[in-house]
Design an enzyme around this catalytic site. Sequence first.
Site, mmCIF file in Angstrom:
data_model
loop_
_atom_site.group_PDB
_atom_site.id
_atom_site.type_symbol
_atom_site.label_atom_id
_atom_site.label_comp_id
_atom_site.label_asym_id
_atom_site.label_seq_id
_atom_site.Cartn_x
_atom_site.Cartn_y
_atom_site.Cartn_z
ATOM 1 N N CYS A 1 0.836 -1.202 0.000
ATOM 2 C CA CYS A 1 0.000 0.000 0.000
ATOM 3 C C CYS A 1 0.875 1.259 0.000
ATOM 4 O O CYS A 1 1.962 1.273 0.590
ATOM 5 C CB CYS A 1 -0.904 0.003 1.234
ATOM 6 S SG CYS A 1 -2.171 -1.277 1.220
ATOM 7 N N CYS B 1 2.159 2.703 3.340
ATOM 8 C CA CYS B 1 3.060 1.905 4.183
ATOM 9 C C CYS B 1 4.287 1.401 3.445
ATOM 10 O O CYS B 1 4.964 0.479 3.926
ATOM 11 C CB CYS B 1 2.303 0.709 4.776
ATOM 12 S SG CYS B 1 0.829 1.162 5.715
ATOM 13 N N CYS C 1 2.237 -8.428 6.541
ATOM 14 C CA CYS C 1 0.863 -7.941 6.650
ATOM 15 C C CYS C 1 -0.017 -8.910 7.438
ATOM 16 O O CYS C 1 -1.123 -8.562 7.841
ATOM 17 C CB CYS C 1 0.269 -7.705 5.268
ATOM 18 S SG CYS C 1 0.168 -9.202 4.250
#
Length: 235
Positions: free
Chosen positions: A205, A208, A231
């Site tokens: 993402c 991040c 994650c």
Amino acid sequence: MERKLTYTTWDEECVNKNLESIKDTMDVIRWTYREYGDKVVYACSFGIEGIVLIDLINKINKKARIIFLDTGLHFKETYELINKVKERYPELTIKLIKPSLSLEEQKNEYGDKLWERDPNLCCHLRKIIPLTKELEGNLAWISGLRHEQSPTRKHLKFINKDDKFKLIKVCPLIYWTWEDIWSYVGLNNLDYNKLHDENYPSIGCEKCTVPVENNRDFRGGRWSTSKKTECGLHG
């Protein structure tokens, strides 16, 4: 009737019997689709490993199912790449999986910028829960993990018992190196996320993921402001 290797039937004898024919990456992929047919799905992040694995899978099964966890927070370059891949492999089913909460709903329920305050919860809401639901009814899933990526991935085998999702997890690329991946991309003229050219070895993402100075620090740009390294999809 031939016994399939499943999470509930996993045992050493069953594993050894089913893996006798597996010699390399392509054998792993062939075995996977022969064993599970339409009950296996590839969960792809569309990083450089994912691009390679999609091309390999397409050589074996042009009707394969590919899913992408669309958190709504990915780089525009990632979405652009997905569109290119869809054009290149029109017979593959590529499905974008969205979380049940929109970003606005998540903000209202958990507060703004959850990815900064509690990245584990953000990943759980936007990745783990959607993947759990999408994997229901399947017997196995494929991942592009490699041993070289991190110490936590060095133990992986081609075929793994996945206790998180209660499925068999297949990892065809575990022995590939960074050089192997890029050589394959070049030889086959594959499209890839151009952020890789800007020192992003791993792309998640946008909120991040940051570039790293050492392109061999494969996970260094992920959640760089916290101790988080995964994650949660892979343990």
